[in-house]
Design a protein around this motif. Structure first.
Motif, PDB file in Angstrom:
ATOM      1  N   ALA A  67       0.840  -1.202   0.000  1.00 23.95           N
ATOM      2  CA  ALA A  67       0.000   0.000   0.000  1.00 23.95           C
ATOM      3  C   ALA A  67       0.873   1.249   0.000  1.00 23.95           C
ATOM      4  N   LEU A  68       1.923   1.251   0.819  1.00 22.76           N
ATOM      5  CA  LEU A  68       2.853   2.392   0.849  1.00 22.76           C
ATOM      6  C   LEU A  68       3.524   2.580  -0.505  1.00 22.76           C
ATOM      7  N   GLU A  69       3.917   1.469  -1.103  1.00 19.65           N
ATOM      8  CA  GLU A  69       4.556   1.517  -2.426  1.00 19.65           C
ATOM      9  C   GLU A  69       3.601   2.105  -3.469  1.00 19.65           C
ATOM     10  N   ASN A  70       2.319   1.750  -3.353  1.00 19.42           N
ATOM     11  CA  ASN A  70       1.320   2.235  -4.310  1.00 19.42           C
ATOM     12  C   ASN A  70       1.053   3.734  -4.188  1.00 19.42           C
ATOM     13  N   SER A 102       4.891   9.498   1.273  1.00 15.70           N
ATOM     14  CA  SER A 102       3.886   8.439   1.181  1.00 15.70           C
ATOM     15  C   SER A 102       3.270   8.140   2.549  1.00 15.70           C
ATOM     16  N   MET A 103       4.099   8.118   3.585  1.00 13.16           N
ATOM     17  CA  MET A 103       3.586   7.861   4.937  1.00 13.16           C
ATOM     18  C   MET A 103       2.665   8.988   5.393  1.00 13.16           C
ATOM     19  N   LYS A 104       3.104  10.233   5.176  1.00  5.30           N
ATOM     20  CA  LYS A 104       2.301  11.379   5.604  1.00  5.30           C
ATOM     21  C   LYS A 104       0.966  11.434   4.874  1.00  5.30           C
ATOM     22  N   ASN A 105       0.975  11.144   3.561  1.00  6.73           N
ATOM     23  CA  ASN A 105      -0.269  11.157   2.794  1.00  6.73           C
ATOM     24  C   ASN A 105      -1.225  10.071   3.267  1.00  6.73           C
ATOM     25  N   LEU A 106      -0.700   8.873   3.503  1.00  8.08           N
ATOM     26  CA  LEU A 106      -1.541   7.767   3.974  1.00  8.08           C
ATOM     27  C   LEU A 106      -2.201   8.131   5.303  1.00  8.08           C
ATOM     28  N   ILE A 107      -1.443   8.717   6.210  1.00 10.37           N
ATOM     29  CA  ILE A 107      -1.976   9.093   7.523  1.00 10.37           C
ATOM     30  C   ILE A 107      -2.963  10.255   7.408  1.00 10.37           C
ATOM     31  N   ASN A 132      -5.101   0.238  -5.076  1.00  9.58           N
ATOM     32  CA  ASN A 132      -4.887   1.383  -5.970  1.00  9.58           C
ATOM     33  C   ASN A 132      -6.102   2.305  -6.051  1.00  9.58           C
ATOM     34  N   GLN A 133      -6.631   2.671  -4.902  1.00  3.56           N
ATOM     35  CA  GLN A 133      -7.700   3.662  -4.843  1.00  3.56           C
ATOM     36  C   GLN A 133      -7.605   4.393  -3.511  1.00  3.56           C
ATOM     37  N   GLY A 134      -8.542   5.283  -3.237  1.00  2.00           N
ATOM     38  CA  GLY A 134      -8.514   6.036  -1.982  1.00  2.00           C
ATOM     39  C   GLY A 134      -7.817   7.375  -2.135  1.00  2.00           C
ATOM     40  N   GLY A 135      -7.891   8.180  -1.086  1.00  4.06           N
ATOM     41  CA  GLY A 135      -7.385   9.551  -1.109  1.00  4.06           C
ATOM     42  C   GLY A 135      -5.893   9.661  -1.333  1.00  4.06           C
ATOM     43  N   ALA A 136      -5.108   8.834  -0.640  1.00  3.68           N
ATOM     44  CA  ALA A 136      -3.653   8.918  -0.756  1.00  3.68           C
ATOM     45  C   ALA A 136      -3.189   8.535  -2.160  1.00  3.68           C
TER      46      ALA A 136
END
Length: 158
Positions: A67-70, A102-107, A132-136
């Motif tokens: 998920a982080l890689e994506n 990527s970490m900051k966007n996911l959070i 491969n969907q969602g806000g991040a």
């Protein structure tokens, strides 16, 4: 630069998965120095992810890594002033900054979600990013579109 660059701090691996990236993620997730609470949220989120994707052969940690890689962007745009005009110049991102973004966007997008607890929101965002969907993931796509649209100004790179 007048001062020397500050030394990089050594980040210890987390107690459960023995992974430094997990600790970095938890450090981004943490509020007011409450690391134990952040670790609890992260581990609960991974348990929820495993429950949501039972037929997946990967472990919850591997799903999180994928998920982080994506959601990791490859290029970003930086404002550059050239002769009175401001251009959005696409630049490649350093490896450590990619990971951090990527970490900051996911959070950040997990926090914006609707849900009961932060662990549930984070789990939902991880599952979405894995698929491969969602806000991040959308944020990463938008960054790439901006860079593509401003590719003509790439020669203004610093």
């Amino acid at each position: 630069m007048r001062k020397a660059k500050p030394k990089k701090r050594i980040i210890l691996p987390d107690p459960v998965y023995d992974d430094v990236r997990v600790t970095k993620f938890v450090n981004h997730l943490m509020y007011d120095g409450k690391k134990n609470t952040a670790f609890a949220i992260f581990y609960n989120a991974l348990e929820t992810v495993k429950a949501k994707l039972p037929n997946e052969e990967l472990s919850a940690l591997d799903i999180w890594k994928k998920a982080l890689e994506n959601v990791t962007p490859l290029v970003e745009v930086k404002s550059r002033r050239v002769g009175g005009a401001t251009f959005q110049v696409p630049t490649e991102i350093r490896a450590d900054r990619k990971e951090s973004i990527s970490m900051k966007n996911l959070i950040a997008y997990a926090r914006k979600r609707g849900g009961k607890t932060m662990a549930d929101k984070l789990a939902a965002e991880i599952v979405d990013a894995y698929n491969n969907q969602g806000g991040a993931f959308k944020r990463k796509e938008d960054m790439h579109k901006m860079a593509e649209a401003n590719r003509a100004f790439a020669h203004f790179r610093f």
